[in-house]
Design an enzyme around this catalytic site. Structure first.
Site, mmCIF file in Angstrom:
data_model
loop_
_atom_site.group_PDB
_atom_site.id
_atom_site.type_symbol
_atom_site.label_atom_id
_atom_site.label_comp_id
_atom_site.label_asym_id
_atom_site.label_seq_id
_atom_site.Cartn_x
_atom_site.Cartn_y
_atom_site.Cartn_z
ATOM 1 N N LYS A 11 0.845 -1.207 0.000
ATOM 2 C CA LYS A 11 0.000 0.000 0.000
ATOM 3 C C LYS A 11 0.872 1.245 0.000
ATOM 4 O O LYS A 11 2.045 1.215 0.413
ATOM 5 C CB LYS A 11 -0.933 0.023 1.209
ATOM 6 N N ASP A 137 -2.200 -2.110 10.694
ATOM 7 C CA ASP A 137 -2.459 -1.987 9.251
ATOM 8 C C ASP A 137 -3.006 -3.267 8.632
ATOM 9 O O ASP A 137 -3.361 -3.278 7.445
ATOM 10 C CB ASP A 137 -1.154 -1.635 8.508
HETATM 11 P P1 ATP Z 1 4.406 -0.476 7.747
HETATM 12 O O1 ATP Z 1 4.135 0.310 6.503
HETATM 13 O O2 ATP Z 1 3.200 -1.267 8.232
HETATM 14 O O3 ATP Z 1 5.086 0.306 8.825
HETATM 15 P P2 ATP Z 1 6.864 -1.482 6.867
HETATM 16 O O4 ATP Z 1 6.903 -1.489 5.380
HETATM 17 O O5 ATP Z 1 7.468 -0.275 7.522
HETATM 18 O O6 ATP Z 1 5.380 -1.641 7.325
HETATM 19 P P3 ATP Z 1 7.579 -4.265 7.101
HETATM 20 O O7 ATP Z 1 8.137 -4.500 5.751
HETATM 21 O O8 ATP Z 1 6.215 -4.752 7.362
HETATM 22 O O9 ATP Z 1 7.624 -2.699 7.453
HETATM 23 O O10 ATP Z 1 8.626 -4.875 8.145
HETATM 24 C C1 ATP Z 1 8.967 -4.308 9.365
HETATM 25 C C2 ATP Z 1 9.736 -5.327 10.206
HETATM 26 O O11 ATP Z 1 8.906 -6.450 10.464
HETATM 27 C C3 ATP Z 1 10.985 -5.850 9.535
HETATM 28 O O12 ATP Z 1 12.097 -5.315 10.173
HETATM 29 C C4 ATP Z 1 10.938 -7.374 9.676
HETATM 30 O O13 ATP Z 1 12.015 -7.929 10.384
HETATM 31 C C5 ATP Z 1 9.643 -7.690 10.412
HETATM 32 N N1 ATP Z 1 8.833 -8.693 9.685
HETATM 33 C C6 ATP Z 1 8.169 -9.709 10.238
HETATM 34 N N2 ATP Z 1 7.521 -10.431 9.329
HETATM 35 C C7 ATP Z 1 7.766 -9.873 8.133
HETATM 36 C C8 ATP Z 1 7.388 -10.171 6.797
HETATM 37 N N3 ATP Z 1 6.605 -11.215 6.526
HETATM 38 N N4 ATP Z 1 7.821 -9.361 5.815
HETATM 39 C C9 ATP Z 1 8.588 -8.285 6.118
HETATM 40 N N5 ATP Z 1 8.997 -7.970 7.343
HETATM 41 C C10 ATP Z 1 8.604 -8.741 8.370
#
Ligand code: ATP
Length: 291
Positions: A11, A137
Protein backbone atom coordinates in the site's frame (compact mmCIF):
# COMPACT_ATOMS: atom_id res chain seq x y z
CA UNK A 1 -7.84 -28.09 -0.55
CA UNK A 2 -4.21 -28.71 0.43
CA UNK A 3 -2.32 -25.85 -1.19
CA UNK A 4 -3.08 -22.24 -1.99
CA UNK A 5 -1.21 -19.41 -3.72
CA UNK A 6 -1.85 -15.83 -2.57
CA UNK A 7 -0.60 -12.40 -3.57
CA UNK A 8 0.06 -9.89 -0.79
CA UNK A 9 -0.12 -6.34 -2.16
CA UNK A 10 1.75 -3.25 -0.93
CA UNK A 11 0.00 0.00 0.00
CA UNK A 12 0.85 3.67 -0.25
CA UNK A 13 -0.65 6.54 1.77
CA UNK A 14 -2.17 9.30 -0.36
CA UNK A 15 -2.71 11.23 2.86
CA UNK A 16 -1.41 10.54 6.36
CA UNK A 17 -2.46 12.62 9.33
CA UNK A 18 -1.76 12.06 13.00
CA UNK A 19 -4.39 13.60 15.29
CA UNK A 20 -2.71 12.92 18.61
CA UNK A 21 -1.42 10.34 21.05
CA UNK A 22 -3.81 8.16 23.01
CA UNK A 23 -3.34 7.24 26.66
CA UNK A 24 -2.35 3.68 25.68
CA UNK A 25 0.58 5.07 23.65
CA UNK A 26 -0.94 4.47 20.22
CA UNK A 27 -1.33 7.39 17.83
CA UNK A 28 -4.71 8.35 16.50
CA UNK A 29 -4.38 8.51 12.70
CA UNK A 30 -6.43 9.53 9.68
CA UNK A 31 -5.05 8.09 6.48
CA UNK A 32 -6.06 7.44 2.88
CA UNK A 33 -4.77 4.01 1.93
CA UNK A 34 -4.30 2.74 -1.61
CA UNK A 35 -3.22 -0.69 -2.84
CA UNK A 36 -0.60 -0.83 -5.59
CA UNK A 37 0.29 -3.66 -7.95
CA UNK A 38 3.51 -4.61 -6.17
CA UNK A 39 3.17 -7.88 -4.30
CA UNK A 40 4.78 -10.70 -2.37
CA UNK A 41 3.72 -14.26 -3.17
CA UNK A 42 2.78 -16.85 -0.57
CA UNK A 43 2.44 -20.52 -1.38
CA UNK A 44 0.78 -22.24 1.58
CA UNK A 45 0.58 -25.99 2.00
CA UNK A 46 -0.96 -28.18 4.71
CA UNK A 47 1.55 -30.63 6.17
CA UNK A 48 1.06 -33.60 8.45
CA UNK A 49 3.57 -32.47 11.09
CA UNK A 50 2.16 -30.01 13.66
CA UNK A 51 4.61 -27.26 12.72
CA UNK A 52 4.76 -23.89 10.96
CA UNK A 53 7.62 -23.83 8.47
CA UNK A 54 8.50 -20.65 6.58
CA UNK A 55 10.90 -20.51 3.68
CA UNK A 56 11.75 -17.11 2.16
CA UNK A 57 13.99 -15.64 -0.54
CA UNK A 58 15.26 -12.93 1.87
CA UNK A 59 17.83 -14.59 4.10
CA UNK A 60 17.75 -11.78 6.70
CA UNK A 61 14.02 -12.11 7.42
CA UNK A 62 13.04 -14.07 10.51
CA UNK A 63 11.26 -17.35 9.74
CA UNK A 64 10.25 -18.07 13.35
CA UNK A 65 7.51 -16.54 15.50
CA UNK A 66 8.95 -13.08 14.74
CA UNK A 67 7.64 -13.33 11.19
CA UNK A 68 4.14 -11.88 10.91
CA UNK A 69 3.11 -14.78 8.65
CA UNK A 70 4.05 -17.21 11.41
CA UNK A 71 2.06 -15.17 13.96
CA UNK A 72 -1.02 -15.08 11.71
CA UNK A 73 -0.98 -18.85 11.17
CA UNK A 74 -0.33 -19.56 14.86
CA UNK A 75 -3.24 -17.36 15.91
CA UNK A 76 -5.80 -19.30 13.85
CA UNK A 77 -4.17 -22.67 14.61
CA UNK A 78 -4.56 -21.96 18.34
CA UNK A 79 -8.10 -20.62 18.11
CA UNK A 80 -9.34 -23.64 16.13
CA UNK A 81 -7.05 -26.24 17.71
CA UNK A 82 -5.77 -27.28 14.26
CA UNK A 83 -3.47 -30.26 14.49
CA UNK A 84 -2.10 -30.10 10.96
CA UNK A 85 0.86 -27.82 10.27
CA UNK A 86 1.49 -25.38 7.45
CA UNK A 87 4.46 -24.85 5.10
CA UNK A 88 4.77 -21.38 3.56
CA UNK A 89 7.03 -20.35 0.73
CA UNK A 90 7.20 -16.52 0.99
CA UNK A 91 8.64 -14.72 -2.02
CA UNK A 92 9.28 -11.11 -0.97
CA UNK A 93 9.24 -8.34 -3.58
CA UNK A 94 7.86 -5.51 -1.43
CA UNK A 95 10.79 -3.62 0.15
CA UNK A 96 11.08 -4.43 3.87
CA UNK A 97 10.67 -1.79 6.62
CA UNK A 98 9.78 0.70 3.95
CA UNK A 99 6.39 2.21 4.81
CA UNK A 100 4.64 -0.05 2.28
CA UNK A 101 3.05 -2.42 4.83
CA UNK A 102 4.82 -5.45 3.35
CA UNK A 103 4.80 -7.54 6.53
CA UNK A 104 1.21 -6.52 7.31
CA UNK A 105 0.09 -7.57 3.85
CA UNK A 106 1.83 -10.94 4.17
CA UNK A 107 0.03 -11.49 7.48
CA UNK A 108 -3.31 -10.53 5.89
CA UNK A 109 -2.71 -13.03 3.07
CA UNK A 110 -1.74 -15.74 5.59
CA UNK A 111 -5.03 -15.22 7.50
CA UNK A 112 -7.01 -15.44 4.23
CA UNK A 113 -5.01 -18.51 3.22
CA UNK A 114 -5.66 -20.28 6.54
CA UNK A 115 -9.38 -19.50 6.30
CA UNK A 116 -9.52 -21.20 2.89
CA UNK A 117 -7.10 -24.07 3.54
CA UNK A 118 -8.91 -25.17 6.70
CA UNK A 119 -12.41 -24.04 5.64
CA UNK A 120 -12.84 -21.96 8.77
CA UNK A 121 -15.74 -20.05 7.15
CA UNK A 122 -14.67 -16.74 8.67
CA UNK A 123 -16.13 -13.64 6.98
CA UNK A 124 -13.90 -10.76 5.92
CA UNK A 125 -15.15 -8.88 9.01
CA UNK A 126 -14.24 -11.84 11.27
CA UNK A 127 -10.74 -11.93 9.77
CA UNK A 128 -10.29 -8.17 10.15
CA UNK A 129 -11.28 -8.32 13.84
CA UNK A 130 -8.61 -10.94 14.45
CA UNK A 131 -6.06 -9.15 12.23
CA UNK A 132 -5.87 -6.00 14.35
CA UNK A 133 -4.45 -8.04 17.24
CA UNK A 134 -1.35 -8.64 15.09
CA UNK A 135 -0.92 -5.13 13.70
CA UNK A 136 -2.83 -1.90 13.06
CA UNK A 137 -2.46 -1.99 9.25
CA UNK A 138 -3.43 -5.65 8.79
CA UNK A 139 -7.24 -5.15 8.70
CA UNK A 140 -6.75 -2.69 5.83
CA UNK A 141 -4.57 -5.21 3.99
CA UNK A 142 -7.46 -7.69 4.17
CA UNK A 143 -9.86 -5.07 2.80
CA UNK A 144 -7.60 -3.66 0.05
CA UNK A 145 -8.39 -0.97 -2.55
CA UNK A 146 -8.95 2.68 -1.64
CA UNK A 147 -9.97 3.29 1.97
CA UNK A 148 -10.06 5.80 4.81
CA UNK A 149 -8.30 4.45 7.88
CA UNK A 150 -8.97 5.95 11.31
CA UNK A 151 -8.48 5.13 14.99
CA UNK A 152 -5.14 3.33 15.18
CA UNK A 153 -5.82 2.04 11.66
CA UNK A 154 -8.61 -0.39 12.48
CA UNK A 155 -11.61 1.81 11.66
CA UNK A 156 -11.94 1.44 7.91
CA UNK A 157 -14.27 3.05 5.40
CA UNK A 158 -14.02 1.76 1.83
CA UNK A 159 -13.96 4.62 -0.71
CA UNK A 160 -14.60 4.84 -4.44
CA UNK A 161 -11.63 3.46 -6.36
CA UNK A 162 -8.88 5.98 -6.95
CA UNK A 163 -8.48 6.86 -10.69
CA UNK A 164 -5.80 4.72 -12.37
CA UNK A 165 -2.24 6.03 -12.58
CA UNK A 166 1.36 4.79 -12.80
CA UNK A 167 3.20 4.63 -9.50
CA UNK A 168 6.96 4.92 -9.27
CA UNK A 169 8.36 3.51 -6.02
CA UNK A 170 11.88 4.38 -4.83
CA UNK A 171 13.47 3.30 -1.57
CA UNK A 172 16.87 4.56 -0.46
CA UNK A 173 18.96 2.00 1.41
CA UNK A 174 18.36 3.45 4.86
CA UNK A 175 16.33 1.88 7.61
CA UNK A 176 13.81 4.08 9.30
CA UNK A 177 12.40 3.11 12.65
CA UNK A 178 8.64 3.78 12.75
CA UNK A 179 9.00 4.24 16.52
CA UNK A 180 11.64 6.97 16.05
CA UNK A 181 9.43 8.85 13.60
CA UNK A 182 6.34 8.83 15.81
CA UNK A 183 8.35 9.70 18.92
CA UNK A 184 9.88 12.70 17.19
CA UNK A 185 6.66 14.00 15.70
CA UNK A 186 5.73 17.27 17.37
CA UNK A 187 2.12 18.25 16.86
CA UNK A 188 1.33 21.89 17.58
CA UNK A 189 -0.60 24.79 16.10
CA UNK A 190 2.07 25.17 13.39
CA UNK A 191 1.62 21.59 12.12
CA UNK A 192 0.28 21.50 8.58
CA UNK A 193 -2.33 18.75 8.52
CA UNK A 194 -3.19 16.97 5.26
CA UNK A 195 -6.55 17.78 3.70
CA UNK A 196 -7.91 14.24 4.10
CA UNK A 197 -11.51 15.32 3.39
CA UNK A 198 -10.35 17.08 0.21
CA UNK A 199 -8.59 13.90 -0.97
CA UNK A 200 -11.77 11.90 -0.31
CA UNK A 201 -13.85 14.44 -2.30
CA UNK A 202 -11.41 14.26 -5.21
CA UNK A 203 -11.51 10.45 -5.16
CA UNK A 204 -15.31 10.51 -5.21
CA UNK A 205 -15.20 12.87 -8.20
CA UNK A 206 -12.60 10.64 -9.97
CA UNK A 207 -10.40 13.76 -10.09
CA UNK A 208 -6.79 12.52 -10.25
CA UNK A 209 -5.36 16.07 -10.20
CA UNK A 210 -7.48 16.84 -7.14
CA UNK A 211 -5.91 13.84 -5.41
CA UNK A 212 -2.32 14.48 -6.44
CA UNK A 213 -2.32 18.18 -5.55
CA UNK A 214 -3.35 17.23 -2.00
CA UNK A 215 -0.81 14.44 -1.35
CA UNK A 216 0.51 15.06 2.16
CA UNK A 217 2.08 13.11 4.99
CA UNK A 218 2.52 14.68 8.41
CA UNK A 219 5.42 12.29 9.17
CA UNK A 220 7.51 13.57 6.24
CA UNK A 221 9.03 16.48 8.17
CA UNK A 222 10.46 14.15 10.83
CA UNK A 223 11.92 11.58 8.43
CA UNK A 224 13.21 14.08 5.84
CA UNK A 225 14.94 16.14 8.51
CA UNK A 226 16.93 13.05 9.48
CA UNK A 227 17.36 11.69 5.94
CA UNK A 228 17.53 14.49 3.32
CA UNK A 229 17.96 11.84 0.58
CA UNK A 230 14.17 11.39 0.74
CA UNK A 231 13.66 14.98 -0.41
CA UNK A 232 16.28 14.51 -3.14
CA UNK A 233 14.38 11.49 -4.50
CA UNK A 234 11.12 13.45 -4.37
CA UNK A 235 12.79 16.30 -6.30
CA UNK A 236 14.03 13.89 -8.98
CA UNK A 237 10.53 12.51 -9.42
CA UNK A 238 9.08 16.04 -9.73
CA UNK A 239 11.77 17.16 -12.18
CA UNK A 240 10.92 14.15 -14.33
CA UNK A 241 7.21 14.63 -14.75
CA UNK A 242 5.53 13.26 -11.62
CA UNK A 243 2.14 14.86 -10.97
CA UNK A 244 3.27 14.81 -7.36
CA UNK A 245 5.48 12.77 -5.05
CA UNK A 246 5.30 11.81 -1.37
CA UNK A 247 6.91 9.65 1.29
CA UNK A 248 4.77 6.61 2.18
CA UNK A 249 4.00 5.76 5.82
CA UNK A 250 6.91 6.57 8.12
CA UNK A 251 9.27 6.13 5.16
CA UNK A 252 11.76 5.97 3.71
CA UNK A 253 10.03 4.89 0.48
CA UNK A 254 9.01 7.71 -1.85
CA UNK A 255 6.31 7.30 -4.48
CA UNK A 256 5.55 9.42 -7.53
CA UNK A 257 2.23 9.47 -9.38
CA UNK A 258 2.38 9.67 -13.18
CA UNK A 259 -0.30 9.88 -15.83
CA UNK A 260 2.10 9.23 -18.68
CA UNK A 261 3.87 5.85 -18.85
CA UNK A 262 6.78 7.28 -20.88
CA UNK A 263 7.46 9.99 -18.31
CA UNK A 264 7.29 7.40 -15.54
CA UNK A 265 9.85 5.25 -17.40
CA UNK A 266 12.12 8.25 -17.91
CA UNK A 267 11.94 9.09 -14.20
CA UNK A 268 12.67 5.42 -13.40
CA UNK A 269 15.92 5.57 -15.43
CA UNK A 270 16.90 8.97 -14.00
CA UNK A 271 16.55 7.53 -10.49
CA UNK A 272 18.68 4.53 -11.51
CA UNK A 273 21.40 6.82 -12.87
CA UNK A 274 21.25 9.09 -9.81
CA UNK A 275 21.85 6.05 -7.60
CA UNK A 276 20.23 7.44 -4.46
CA UNK A 277 17.37 4.95 -4.41
CA UNK A 278 18.47 1.33 -4.23
CA UNK A 279 15.10 -0.30 -4.90
CA UNK A 280 13.03 1.19 -7.71
CA UNK A 281 9.80 -0.22 -9.13
CA UNK A 282 7.38 1.05 -11.75
CA UNK A 283 3.90 -0.21 -11.02
CA UNK A 284 0.33 1.11 -10.91
CA UNK A 285 -2.77 1.54 -8.79
CA UNK A 286 -4.48 -1.77 -8.04
CA UNK A 287 -8.16 -1.51 -7.27
CA UNK A 288 -9.59 -5.00 -7.32
CA UNK A 289 -10.87 -5.66 -3.83
CA UNK A 290 -10.44 -9.07 -2.27
CA UNK A 291 -13.46 -11.33 -2.74
P1 ATP B 1 4.41 -0.48 7.75
O1 ATP B 1 4.13 0.31 6.50
O2 ATP B 1 3.20 -1.27 8.23
O3 ATP B 1 5.09 0.31 8.82
P2 ATP B 1 6.86 -1.48 6.87
O4 ATP B 1 6.90 -1.49 5.38
O5 ATP B 1 7.47 -0.28 7.52
O6 ATP B 1 5.38 -1.64 7.32
P3 ATP B 1 7.58 -4.26 7.10
O7 ATP B 1 8.14 -4.50 5.75
O8 ATP B 1 6.21 -4.75 7.36
O9 ATP B 1 7.62 -2.70 7.45
O10 ATP B 1 8.63 -4.88 8.15
C1 ATP B 1 8.97 -4.31 9.36
C2 ATP B 1 9.74 -5.33 10.21
O11 ATP B 1 8.91 -6.45 10.46
C3 ATP B 1 10.99 -5.85 9.53
O12 ATP B 1 12.10 -5.31 10.17
C4 ATP B 1 10.94 -7.37 9.68
O13 ATP B 1 12.01 -7.93 10.38
C5 ATP B 1 9.64 -7.69 10.41
N1 ATP B 1 8.83 -8.69 9.69
C6 ATP B 1 8.17 -9.71 10.24
N2 ATP B 1 7.52 -10.43 9.33
C7 ATP B 1 7.77 -9.87 8.13
C8 ATP B 1 7.39 -10.17 6.80
N3 ATP B 1 6.61 -11.22 6.53
N4 ATP B 1 7.82 -9.36 5.81
C9 ATP B 1 8.59 -8.29 6.12
N5 ATP B 1 9.00 -7.97 7.34
C10 ATP B 1 8.60 -8.74 8.37
Amino acid sequence: MNTIMLKAYAKINLGLDVLGKREDGYHEVRMIMQTIRLYDKLNMKKINKDEIIINTNLTYLPTNENNLVYKAIQMLKDEYGLKQGVYVDLQKHIPVAAGLAGGSSDAAAALIGMNRLFQLKLSKKDLMERAVKLGADIPYCILGGTALSEGIGEILTPLESMPSAYILIAKPSINVSTKYVYENLKLDEKTIHPDIDGIMDAINKKDLHGVTERLSNVLESVTIEKYPVIQEIKDTMMQNGAMNSLMSGSGPTVFGIFQDMNLAKKAFYQLKVQGKAKQIYLTDIFNRKRG
